[in-house]
Design a protein around this motif. Sequence first.
Motif, PDB file in Angstrom:
ATOM      1  N   GLY A  40      -5.011  13.790  -7.184  1.00  0.00           N
ATOM      2  CA  GLY A  40      -5.182  15.215  -7.443  1.00  0.00           C
ATOM      3  C   GLY A  40      -6.087  15.892  -6.439  1.00  0.00           C
ATOM      4  N   VAL A  41      -5.982  15.518  -5.187  1.00  0.00           N
ATOM      5  CA  VAL A  41      -6.840  16.069  -4.145  1.00  0.00           C
ATOM      6  C   VAL A  41      -6.618  17.574  -3.995  1.00  0.00           C
ATOM      7  CG1 VAL A  41      -7.316  15.981  -1.654  1.00  0.00           C
ATOM      8  CG2 VAL A  41      -6.976  13.879  -2.932  1.00  0.00           C
ATOM      9  N   SER A  42      -5.410  18.037  -4.228  1.00  0.00           N
ATOM     10  CA  SER A  42      -5.118  19.464  -4.043  1.00  0.00           C
ATOM     11  C   SER A  42      -5.836  20.328  -5.078  1.00  0.00           C
ATOM     12  CB  SER A  42      -3.611  19.697  -4.121  1.00  0.00           C
ATOM     13  OG  SER A  42      -3.128  19.308  -5.400  1.00  0.00           O
ATOM     14  N   THR A  43      -6.306  19.756  -6.168  1.00  0.00           N
ATOM     15  CA  THR A  43      -6.999  20.537  -7.199  1.00  0.00           C
ATOM     16  C   THR A  43      -8.496  20.624  -6.959  1.00  0.00           C
ATOM     17  OG1 THR A  43      -7.286  18.594  -8.606  1.00  0.00           O
ATOM     18  CG2 THR A  43      -5.284  19.876  -8.933  1.00  0.00           C
ATOM     19  N   LEU A  44      -9.005  19.919  -5.966  1.00  0.00           N
ATOM     20  CA  LEU A  44     -10.439  19.953  -5.679  1.00  0.00           C
ATOM     21  C   LEU A  44     -10.819  21.280  -5.039  1.00  0.00           C
ATOM     22  CD1 LEU A  44     -10.942  16.373  -4.226  1.00  0.00           C
ATOM     23  CD2 LEU A  44     -11.583  17.194  -6.482  1.00  0.00           C
ATOM     24  N   PRO A  45     -12.028  21.779  -5.299  1.00  0.00           N
ATOM     25  CA  PRO A  45     -12.446  23.041  -4.685  1.00  0.00           C
ATOM     26  C   PRO A  45     -12.689  22.878  -3.182  1.00  0.00           C
ATOM     27  CG  PRO A  45     -14.261  22.060  -5.888  1.00  0.00           C
ATOM     28  CD  PRO A  45     -13.045  21.227  -6.172  1.00  0.00           C
ATOM     29  N   VAL A  46     -12.440  23.935  -2.453  1.00  0.00           N
ATOM     30  CA  VAL A  46     -12.665  23.923  -1.009  1.00  0.00           C
ATOM     31  C   VAL A  46     -14.153  24.107  -0.776  1.00  0.00           C
ATOM     32  CG1 VAL A  46     -12.174  25.099   1.152  1.00  0.00           C
ATOM     33  CG2 VAL A  46     -10.386  24.867  -0.572  1.00  0.00           C
ATOM     34  N   GLN A  47     -14.725  23.289   0.085  1.00  0.00           N
ATOM     35  CA  GLN A  47     -16.150  23.371   0.368  1.00  0.00           C
ATOM     36  C   GLN A  47     -16.363  23.841   1.803  1.00  0.00           C
ATOM     37  OE1 GLN A  47     -17.730  19.488  -0.324  1.00  0.00           O
ATOM     38  NE2 GLN A  47     -17.760  19.723  -2.540  1.00  0.00           N
ATOM     39  N   ASP A  48     -17.327  24.721   1.972  1.00  0.00           N
ATOM     40  CA  ASP A  48     -17.709  25.150   3.313  1.00  0.00           C
ATOM     41  C   ASP A  48     -18.796  24.220   3.805  1.00  0.00           C
ATOM     42  OD1 ASP A  48     -15.979  27.321   3.359  1.00  0.00           O
ATOM     43  OD2 ASP A  48     -17.425  28.613   2.341  1.00  0.00           O
ATOM     44  N   ILE A  49     -18.576  23.638   4.962  1.00  0.00           N
ATOM     45  CA  ILE A  49     -19.551  22.721   5.541  1.00  0.00           C
ATOM     46  C   ILE A  49     -20.144  23.396   6.767  1.00  0.00           C
ATOM     47  CG2 ILE A  49     -19.887  20.473   6.616  1.00  0.00           C
ATOM     48  CD1 ILE A  49     -17.526  19.489   4.944  1.00  0.00           C
ATOM     49  N   MET A  85       0.839  -1.199   0.000  1.00  0.00           N
ATOM     50  CA  MET A  85       0.000   0.000   0.000  1.00  0.00           C
ATOM     51  C   MET A  85       0.870   1.244   0.000  1.00  0.00           C
ATOM     52  SD  MET A  85      -3.174   0.728   0.094  1.00  0.00           S
ATOM     53  CE  MET A  85      -4.238   2.097   0.392  1.00  0.00           C
ATOM     54  N   PRO A  86       0.669   2.152  -0.977  1.00  0.00           N
ATOM     55  CA  PRO A  86       1.458   3.384  -0.988  1.00  0.00           C
ATOM     56  C   PRO A  86       1.029   4.304   0.153  1.00  0.00           C
ATOM     57  CG  PRO A  86      -0.104   3.389  -2.792  1.00  0.00           C
ATOM     58  CD  PRO A  86      -0.202   2.049  -2.130  1.00  0.00           C
ATOM     59  N   PRO A  87       1.894   5.230   0.537  1.00  0.00           N
ATOM     60  CA  PRO A  87       1.538   6.162   1.620  1.00  0.00           C
ATOM     61  C   PRO A  87       0.324   7.017   1.243  1.00  0.00           C
ATOM     62  CG  PRO A  87       3.859   6.376   1.017  1.00  0.00           C
ATOM     63  CD  PRO A  87       3.239   5.437   0.048  1.00  0.00           C
ATOM     64  N   LEU A  88      -0.396   7.470   2.247  1.00  0.00           N
ATOM     65  CA  LEU A  88      -1.615   8.246   2.036  1.00  0.00           C
ATOM     66  C   LEU A  88      -1.337   9.535   1.266  1.00  0.00           C
ATOM     67  CD1 LEU A  88      -4.627   8.374   2.560  1.00  0.00           C
ATOM     68  CD2 LEU A  88      -4.144   9.473   4.722  1.00  0.00           C
ATOM     69  N   GLN A  89      -0.229  10.192   1.568  1.00  0.00           N
ATOM     70  CA  GLN A  89       0.106  11.438   0.877  1.00  0.00           C
ATOM     71  C   GLN A  89       0.330  11.190  -0.621  1.00  0.00           C
ATOM     72  OE1 GLN A  89       3.262  13.570   2.718  1.00  0.00           O
ATOM     73  NE2 GLN A  89       2.864  15.447   1.591  1.00  0.00           N
ATOM     74  N   GLU A  90       0.955  10.063  -0.946  1.00  0.00           N
ATOM     75  CA  GLU A  90       1.175   9.722  -2.353  1.00  0.00           C
ATOM     76  C   GLU A  90      -0.158   9.434  -3.059  1.00  0.00           C
ATOM     77  OE1 GLU A  90       3.487   6.327  -4.966  1.00  0.00           O
ATOM     78  OE2 GLU A  90       4.226   6.805  -2.961  1.00  0.00           O
ATOM     79  N   LEU A  91      -1.081   8.777  -2.364  1.00  0.00           N
ATOM     80  CA  LEU A  91      -2.408   8.529  -2.932  1.00  0.00           C
ATOM     81  C   LEU A  91      -3.138   9.846  -3.208  1.00  0.00           C
ATOM     82  CD1 LEU A  91      -3.647   5.498  -0.810  1.00  0.00           C
ATOM     83  CD2 LEU A  91      -3.021   5.497  -3.215  1.00  0.00           C
ATOM     84  N   HIS A  92      -3.018  10.802  -2.276  1.00  0.00           N
ATOM     85  CA  HIS A  92      -3.652  12.107  -2.471  1.00  0.00           C
ATOM     86  C   HIS A  92      -3.053  12.818  -3.672  1.00  0.00           C
ATOM     87  CE1 HIS A  92      -5.546  12.849   1.753  1.00  0.00           C
ATOM     88  NE2 HIS A  92      -5.884  11.688   1.234  1.00  0.00           N
ATOM     89  N   THR A  93      -1.744  12.710  -3.841  1.00  0.00           N
ATOM     90  CA  THR A  93      -1.085  13.350  -4.976  1.00  0.00           C
ATOM     91  C   THR A  93      -1.537  12.704  -6.279  1.00  0.00           C
ATOM     92  OG1 THR A  93       0.829  13.814  -3.595  1.00  0.00           O
ATOM     93  CG2 THR A  93       1.156  13.936  -5.961  1.00  0.00           C
ATOM     94  N   MET A  94      -1.602  11.380  -6.312  1.00  0.00           N
ATOM     95  CA  MET A  94      -2.020  10.674  -7.528  1.00  0.00           C
ATOM     96  C   MET A  94      -3.473  11.005  -7.879  1.00  0.00           C
ATOM     97  SD  MET A  94      -0.059   6.949  -7.144  1.00  0.00           S
ATOM     98  CE  MET A  94      -1.530   6.198  -6.611  1.00  0.00           C
TER      99      MET A  94
END
Length: 68
Positions: free
Chosen positions: A46-55, A35-44
């Motif tokens: 593209g989590v950083s490109t998702l819009p920020v949502q106000d909850i 299992m790759p690290p969680l940070q690497e999964l987020h990078t693959m």
Amino acid sequence: MMRLTISAIAVVALMGAAAAMLPRSPSIELSAAAMPPLQELHTMAGVSTLPVQDIEDQSLVFPPAAKR
């Protein structure tokens, strides 16, 4: 009737033993080391490109159910 039940149990047991003896494919077996690290999964993903949502905090609107 009793012989049929005993025969069926014996057949199921033999099939289970035969399946346990078959070699397993290494591609099917997954381990935690694969299992790759969680940070690497987020990078693959593209989590950083998702819009920020106000909850909105709705804990006051929908309070948790009271324990009985």
